[in-house]
Design a protein around this motif. Sequence first.
Motif, mmCIF file in Angstrom:
data_model
loop_
_atom_site.group_PDB
_atom_site.id
_atom_site.type_symbol
_atom_site.label_atom_id
_atom_site.label_comp_id
_atom_site.label_asym_id
_atom_site.label_seq_id
_atom_site.Cartn_x
_atom_site.Cartn_y
_atom_site.Cartn_z
ATOM 1 N N GLU A 173 0.828 -1.206 0.000
ATOM 2 C CA GLU A 173 0.000 0.000 0.000
ATOM 3 C C GLU A 173 0.866 1.262 0.000
ATOM 4 O O GLU A 173 0.557 2.237 -0.661
ATOM 5 C CB GLU A 173 -0.921 -0.017 1.216
ATOM 6 C CG GLU A 173 -2.015 1.016 1.128
ATOM 7 C CD GLU A 173 -3.034 0.868 2.242
ATOM 8 O OE1 GLU A 173 -3.949 1.709 2.275
ATOM 9 O OE2 GLU A 173 -2.913 -0.047 3.072
ATOM 10 N N TRP A 174 1.984 1.202 0.717
ATOM 11 C CA TRP A 174 2.889 2.353 0.823
ATOM 12 C C TRP A 174 4.326 1.871 0.760
ATOM 13 O O TRP A 174 4.650 0.772 1.191
ATOM 14 C CB TRP A 174 2.676 3.094 2.148
ATOM 15 C CG TRP A 174 1.242 3.368 2.401
ATOM 16 C CD1 TRP A 174 0.408 2.682 3.237
ATOM 17 C CD2 TRP A 174 0.448 4.344 1.761
ATOM 18 N NE1 TRP A 174 -0.853 3.188 3.153
ATOM 19 C CE2 TRP A 174 -0.862 4.222 2.243
ATOM 20 C CE3 TRP A 174 0.710 5.329 0.822
ATOM 21 C CZ2 TRP A 174 -1.904 5.027 1.843
ATOM 22 C CZ3 TRP A 174 -0.335 6.144 0.408
ATOM 23 C CH2 TRP A 174 -1.608 5.986 0.914
ATOM 24 N N THR A 218 3.248 5.943 -2.834
ATOM 25 C CA THR A 218 2.205 4.924 -2.786
ATOM 26 C C THR A 218 2.821 3.627 -3.288
ATOM 27 O O THR A 218 3.853 3.632 -3.961
ATOM 28 C CB THR A 218 0.998 5.305 -3.666
ATOM 29 O OG1 THR A 218 1.434 5.465 -5.018
ATOM 30 C CG2 THR A 218 0.328 6.582 -3.183
ATOM 31 N N CYS A 263 3.112 10.400 -7.404
ATOM 32 C CA CYS A 263 2.018 9.572 -6.883
ATOM 33 C C CYS A 263 1.239 10.269 -5.764
ATOM 34 O O CYS A 263 0.168 9.818 -5.386
ATOM 35 C CB CYS A 263 2.537 8.210 -6.419
ATOM 36 S SG CYS A 263 3.670 8.261 -5.013
ATOM 37 N N ARG A 281 0.382 2.044 6.699
ATOM 38 C CA ARG A 281 -0.146 3.407 6.636
ATOM 39 C C ARG A 281 0.409 4.287 7.757
ATOM 40 O O ARG A 281 0.800 5.422 7.527
ATOM 41 C CB ARG A 281 -1.671 3.356 6.693
ATOM 42 C CG ARG A 281 -2.345 4.693 6.612
ATOM 43 C CD ARG A 281 -3.868 4.524 6.670
ATOM 44 N NE ARG A 281 -4.525 5.767 6.389
ATOM 45 C CZ ARG A 281 -4.817 6.227 5.188
ATOM 46 N NH1 ARG A 281 -4.507 5.526 4.132
ATOM 47 N NH2 ARG A 281 -5.411 7.391 5.022
ATOM 48 N N ALA A 308 -3.404 10.535 -0.825
ATOM 49 C CA ALA A 308 -3.962 9.225 -0.488
ATOM 50 C C ALA A 308 -3.998 9.000 1.031
ATOM 51 O O ALA A 308 -4.897 8.331 1.539
ATOM 52 C CB ALA A 308 -3.151 8.123 -1.155
ATOM 53 N N PRO A 357 1.455 10.746 -2.236
ATOM 54 C CA PRO A 357 0.990 9.952 -1.096
ATOM 55 C C PRO A 357 0.265 10.771 -0.039
ATOM 56 O O PRO A 357 -0.558 10.247 0.692
ATOM 57 C CB PRO A 357 2.271 9.322 -0.546
ATOM 58 C CG PRO A 357 3.346 10.264 -0.962
ATOM 59 C CD PRO A 357 2.915 10.803 -2.299
#
Length: 119
Positions: free
Chosen positions: A57-58, A75, A109, A92, A114, A111
């Motif tokens: 996810e990261w 991301t 991206c 996260r 997100a 992050p």
Amino acid sequence: MTQPLPPGLLPPDLPRLEPLRAWHAMWLTLIDQAITDIKRQEAEREEGQKRRPPPPEWTIEHALGGPHLLTAVHTGDCWLLRHSGRMASVDRATARQALADDVELCGFCRPDTALGTID
């Protein structure tokens, strides 16, 4: 009932027809083997896609000096790090903490968007 062949399409005698048949049988065997190989490769590729783990996810990119020198948060599917060996998968909370610790964020991206940390 079979239809007659057009005249001159094939030789009219066995000494010429039998090698012609053997030649074409050889080619059909080679073609069938190529088809089998391609189908096997496609099945293996599909199985590999099914078994591939999902992207993280990261990720956190680190500098050439080592994993303790963090350079950017991304991301998990960021195209900048797709083939890089300088990244670590993180959860996260770790990604949010890295942003809070002023580790740079990837401008491609995004992050921060997100993660919901945009001010």
